[in-house]
Structures are given as structure tokens and as C-alpha cells.
Design a protein around this motif. Structure first.
Motif, PDB file in Angstrom:
ATOM      1  N   PRO A  42      -6.101   5.085 -12.188  1.00 29.58           N
ATOM      2  CA  PRO A  42      -4.845   5.758 -12.498  1.00 29.58           C
ATOM      3  C   PRO A  42      -4.940   7.249 -12.177  1.00 29.58           C
ATOM      4  O   PRO A  42      -6.031   7.826 -12.142  1.00 29.58           O
ATOM      5  N   LYS A  43      -3.789   7.881 -11.973  1.00 29.09           N
ATOM      6  CA  LYS A  43      -3.732   9.279 -11.540  1.00 29.09           C
ATOM      7  C   LYS A  43      -4.455  10.221 -12.506  1.00 29.09           C
ATOM      8  O   LYS A  43      -5.111  11.173 -12.087  1.00 29.09           O
ATOM      9  N   GLY A  77      -7.838   6.050  -1.684  1.00 28.13           N
ATOM     10  CA  GLY A  77      -7.418   5.263  -2.802  1.00 28.13           C
ATOM     11  C   GLY A  77      -5.926   5.539  -2.970  1.00 28.13           C
ATOM     12  O   GLY A  77      -5.267   6.127  -2.111  1.00 28.13           O
ATOM     13  N   LEU A  78      -5.375   5.211  -4.108  1.00 27.10           N
ATOM     14  CA  LEU A  78      -3.932   5.334  -4.341  1.00 27.10           C
ATOM     15  C   LEU A  78      -3.512   6.784  -4.580  1.00 27.10           C
ATOM     16  O   LEU A  78      -2.529   7.256  -4.016  1.00 27.10           O
ATOM     17  N   ALA A  85       1.356  15.341  -7.808  1.00 27.75           N
ATOM     18  CA  ALA A  85       2.708  15.486  -8.356  1.00 27.75           C
ATOM     19  C   ALA A  85       3.498  14.179  -8.267  1.00 27.75           C
ATOM     20  O   ALA A  85       4.648  14.109  -8.719  1.00 27.75           O
ATOM     21  N   GLY A  86       2.897  13.156  -7.674  1.00 29.38           N
ATOM     22  CA  GLY A  86       3.568  11.870  -7.549  1.00 29.38           C
ATOM     23  C   GLY A  86       4.344  11.701  -6.266  1.00 29.38           C
ATOM     24  O   GLY A  86       5.067  10.708  -6.089  1.00 29.38           O
ATOM     25  N   LEU A  89       2.109  11.478   3.877  1.00 30.86           N
ATOM     26  CA  LEU A  89       2.411  10.838   5.156  1.00 30.86           C
ATOM     27  C   LEU A  89       1.627   9.539   5.345  1.00 30.86           C
ATOM     28  O   LEU A  89       2.104   8.590   5.976  1.00 30.86           O
ATOM     29  N   SER A  90       0.427   9.481   4.783  1.00 27.46           N
ATOM     30  CA  SER A  90      -0.402   8.284   4.931  1.00 27.46           C
ATOM     31  C   SER A  90       0.184   7.080   4.212  1.00 27.46           C
ATOM     32  O   SER A  90      -0.143   5.927   4.543  1.00 27.46           O
ATOM     33  N   TYR A  91       1.043   7.317   3.234  1.00 24.44           N
ATOM     34  CA  TYR A  91       1.627   6.213   2.464  1.00 24.44           C
ATOM     35  C   TYR A  91       2.344   5.235   3.386  1.00 24.44           C
ATOM     36  O   TYR A  91       2.203   4.019   3.263  1.00 24.44           O
ATOM     37  N   SER A  92       3.110   5.764   4.343  1.00 25.84           N
ATOM     38  CA  SER A  92       3.894   4.891   5.214  1.00 25.84           C
ATOM     39  C   SER A  92       2.996   4.085   6.149  1.00 25.84           C
ATOM     40  O   SER A  92       3.399   3.013   6.616  1.00 25.84           O
TER      41      SER A  92
END
Length: 507
Positions: free
Chosen positions: A225-226, A464-465, A495-496, A500-503
Motif C-alpha cells: 500500500p502507498k 510496483g504500484l 499524490a495518487g 505515464l508508465s501507468y498506461s
């Protein structure tokens, strides 16, 4: 003058009384010490030492024999002193020292042990050994309650024999023992410990585990978790945040998370039940979203010494038996990057512990696959025939990825899955990375490596996430050029916001 003499007399009388009081007190203390000397467990600190370093599995197959009936209390006392006898025996072979043996063996039973220890000492050899399990079968308990006879069946022993500091050979065997113990001074001592011929040897029938189809289609993430980096369970456990994250992971098109159970933080052989319940909650949340969970055991463990084996077995036994029937469980990862301990803990010691842990877990869980999270493709060849999934991590140059993966693939059996269990790059672009990193470069990295992964149909779990505001020094040390980039491996920032890597990963 008379007053001075009286004061002097009073001083002498008080001094005499004081000295005699000290003498009496000292004699009393010595007598008290001598009287307590009969407590062998205090002398050798066995109550503490045995509990801390020696907990083999003991299962009585029969507690009804000929002679006097055996109460549970007496049976417990016999088992206690029998385990202590094995403990001091193992310690004697390690040190070639007789200390403690006389307290748990009769004089006649020590003759052979003395001869072996003397020979080992003369040859400058020593043996590190432990027993992993005992299966006593009660045969006779005398009417006066002073003698007990039982057979200890299928005792699994593991030993490493050294010449000075050089390992000569390792050995694992299964042996039966005929045991006679006598009650003397309130303690049970071994009178005879004789190896007996076995009718049949137990064989491991669980070497092969049928892999569920999910293994070949893993699309996962290594998860913390964050706000709980490397410290997910316990006081930091946030069920609402975890549940929300698992929903997000599902929305990314992923189907698996890898979570970590730190050995010491979970209580070692005394597993923290509250934390174990929290692990089950994570599995429950994952099941609701059709997410599989790979459990990495023994995070931050680094002993591997034979004397520690049985404690780690009790730790794993509790966790495996508590979780093995959960529908969300994908499999067991024994240890994260154990090859990083090869230099300071010795490769033979690490691999021996891993191999035995694999065997132990397969005894408790015959359904789920087992893997080891090696730090590189080169290291993943270790024990590749023993695991059900070959896992490796990759943080090197992308240009070498295909070559190293294919080299590993040639060595691993064609029908055994290979899992890219960790990989990724930091988006940090500050001083400690030579101003070379950026979110764009991180996205480009994932765009390229995901292409390789898709081409090879390789199961994966990226790291990681989240980005983290803090990374514990225990993870990567205190050096800022190592610690700071580690904070920016996520595809979501602190900050949530989605990077760019998310996509590139949510496809």
C-alpha cells in the motif's frame, strides 16, 4: 577519655556483628547456589535455548504400551527431556565438547559418543546436524514409573560435515531408533539410543504438483500500500486502502498480486495470529475481484544455519496450513532474492535450507506450486528442478533481456513455467541518478519490455504500484544514491496521480 573508649568499644562490637552477618549471608548465598545447581535446565539455559533454536515436529503414533498407564503430564516430561537430549547431542557434534551430555545421557550411553567426539576432534572435523521430525511409538512403561521404552520411527536427520571450515559433504537420511530412558533426579536420561533396521522408507510422492491454468497467464504487480512500504501488516494495516487498491489493480487488467511476509515481524516460530488474520483478509479482498495472490515467505530472513531450521519449519507450517485452502492463493514463494546471501552466508547453506523448506511445504500443501524469487536469470537455474515455477528478477539493461531469458529457457524443463517476478525502473531524475531519469523514460522502458513479455508470453509482475515517500534503510541501506531512486518505481505517484508508465501497464 572514657567516652572515647566507649565509642571505640561500640565501634568494635558493631564491626564484629557486621562482619559475621556478611559471612553468614555469603555462606547462605553459596549454599543456595549449590542447591540450585541440580537444575540442569538452568545450568545449560536449556529452557530458553531449546525453545529458541530447536523445535522438531514430534508426533506420538501410539501412547499406549505394556506396563503402567502413561499420563499426559509424564508423556510431556519424557518428550521434553528427549528433545533436550537431542539438542545437547547436536550441540556436542558441532563443538566436539561433552558439555551437557551427562545431564541427559547415562554413563553407559555416553561411551560411543565420547569415542566419536574424540575422533572428530583429533581429525579436526565437526558436524552440524539437526533432526526435523520424530514419531515415537510407546512400547513399555515400568510399574515404578522409572523406565520407558519406545521406538522413534522415520526420524529425518540432516547433517553437514566439515574438515576445519571446509564442507566435506551433506547428508539427509531417515532412521528408526530404539530408545530406553531412565528417570533420575527428576529428569529422564537416555540409557540406549540404538538405530534399528527399517521395514520401509517413507517416500515423497508430492514432487510434482499440477499447475493451475492461472500460472501461465499471470499479469501481476508486487504490492505494498502507498503508506505502508515494506510494512504492510500490523499497526499499518489499512483494510480500506488495500480493498481500494485491489479494485484498481483489477481495473488495470491485472490478475495477480505478490505480497510479502517478513519472518521476524511475524513472530518467527510464534506466528502473530493478528497479522496472519490480516493476510487472510487480503486474500478475501483479492477473491472478491478474481485476483490471485502469491505469498512470499521469509522476507528479511538471513540465517539459514541448521540450528535454525526447525524454527523456520514451525513458522511456515502455521502459515501454510492457515492459508492453503483459500481460493485466492496462487502459490508459495519461499524467499525473496536468496542468492544475494550467497557470499556472506555461503551458497551451500542457503540452497540446503531452501531445498528442505520446499520439501516441508510440499508435505503440508500438495495443491499449490512453489517457487523462489531469484535476483537474476543466471541465479534462477539454482534448484530449478525442485520448484514448480522458475522465477527471476530483472533490473539490468533491456538490451540484454532477451538473451538472458532465452539462456535460462534452454536450461529449464520445457514444461515448467518461467515467471518474470520482478522488474521495473525508477522515474527519479535528480542528482543521485545523474539527472538521467524521468517519467517519460520510465514509460518508454515499460513499452519496450512489455513488448518482449507479450512476444514470449511470459508471466510477469512488475515493481510496483506506488511511489513511496519513505523507503526503510533496512531495504536498500542509507546511501542516498540507492535509497532515493527506490522511492520512484511506481506507476502512481505519492499524490495518487497516474504516471505515464501507468498506461503502458494497464493494457
Amino acid at each position: 577519655m572514657s567516652k572515647t573508649k566507649n565509642a571505640y568499644r561500640i565501634f568494635l562490637i558493631l564491626s564484629f556483628i557486621g562482619i559475621n552477618t556478611l559471612i553468614i549471608f555469603g555462606i547462605g548465598a553459596i549454599l543456595s547456589y549449590l542447591n540450585t545447581g541440580a537444575d540442569k535446565s538452568t545450568m545449560l539455559h536449556l529452557e530458553q535455548e531449546v525453545h529458541e533454536v530447536y523445535l522438531p515436529k514430534v508426533k506420538w503414533t501410539d501412547t499406549i504400551g505394556e506396563g503402567r498407564p502413561m499420563s499426559k503430564q509424564i508423556l510431556g516430561e519424557i518428550e521434553r527431556d528427549y528433545k533436550r537430549a537431542w539438542y545437547v547431542r547436536n550441540l556436542a557434534f558441532r563443538t566436539n565438547d561433552m558439555q551437557g551430555l551427562k545431564d541427559y545421557y547415562t554413563d553407559s550411553s555416553l561411551v560411543k559418543l565420547k569415542r566419536i567426539l574424540a575422533f572428530n576432534k583429533e581429525e579436526d572435523t565437526h558436524v552440524l546436524t539437526t533432526t526435523l521430525n520424530h514419531n515415537p511409538d510407546l512400547e513399555f512403561f515400568s510399574a515404578d514409573g522409572q523406565l520407558v521404552v519406545f521406538q522413534d520411527n522415520n526420524v529425518t536427520r540432516y547433517s553437514q560435515t566439515f574438515k576445519k571450515d571446509k564442507l566435506l559433504f551433506s547428508k539427509k537420511d531417515t532412521t528408526n531408533y530404539r530408545v530406553i530412558m531412565l528417570l533420575e533426579d527428576g529428569f529422564w536420561r537416555i540409557r540406549h539410543l540404538l538405530e534399528v533396521e527399517q521395514d520401509s522408507l517413507q517416500t515423497n510422492t508430492t514432487d510434482k504438483i499440477g499447475l493451475s491454468p492461472e500460472v501461465k497467464h499471470i499479469r501481476g504487480v508486487n504490492y505494498y500500500p502507498k503508506n505502508a512500504a515494506w510494512n504492510m501488516f500490523g499497526d499499518n494495516f489499512d483494510s480500506l486502502a488495500i480493498k481500494k487498491d485491489i479494485k484498481l489493480i483489477q481495473e488495470m487488467g491485472l490478475n495477480m498480486i505478490r505480497v510479502f511476509i517478513p519472518y521476524e515481524a511475524f513472530g518467527k516460530n510464534k506466528v502473530d495470529q493478528n497479522k496472519l488474520n490480516q493476510v487472510v483478509q487480503v486474500l478475501d479482498f483479492a477473491e472478491e475481484r478474481d485476483i490471485n495472490v502469491m505469498i512470499t515467505l521469509f522476507d528479511f530472513y538471513g540465517n539459514y544455519d541448521i540450528t535454525d531450521w526447525t524454527l523456520t519449519h514451525r513458522h511456515a507450517e502455521v502459515i501454510v496450513n492457515a492459508i492453503k485452502n483459500h481460493p485466492a492463493l496462487l502459490g508459495w514463494d519461499i524467499k525473496n532474492e536468496p542468492d544475494l546471501d550467497f557470499d556472506n552466508r555461503k551458497k551451500y547453506r542457503v540452497t540446503a535450507w531452501l531445498e528442505e523448506m520446499i520439501a516441508q511445504i510440499k508435505e503440508w500443501d500438495t495443491e499449490h506450486p512453489i517457487t523462489i524469487g531469484w535476483s537474476s536469470a543466471e541465479s534462477a537455474i539454482n534448484l530449478s528442478k525442485k520448484v514448480d515455477i522458475v522465477s527471476f528478477h530483472y533490473y539490468e539493461e533491456l538490451g540484454q533481456f532477451t538473451e538472458k531469458y532465452k539462456a535460462l529457457k534452454k536450461i529449464v524443463s520445457a514444461n515448467k513455467p518461467i515467471f518474470l517476478q520482478e522488474y521495473g525502473t525508477s522515474s527519479y531524475g535528480g542528482l543521485w541518478k545523474g539527472f538521467m531519469g524521468s517519467e517519460k523514460k520510465q514509460a518508454d522502458y515499460y513499452n519496450e519490455i512489455q513488448g518482449y513479455i507479450k512476444q514470449e508470453q511470459l508471466p510477469f509482475a512488475f515493481w510496483g504500484l506506488y511511489d513511496f515517500e519513505e523507503v526503510p534503510a533496512s531495504v536498500v541501506g542509507r546511501l542516498p544514491w540507492r535509497r532515493t531512486p527506490q522511492k520512484y518505481y511506481g506507476c502512481i505517484d505519492t499524490a495518487g496521480n497516474k504516471k505515464l508508465s501507468y498506461s503502458e501497464l494497464a493494457k
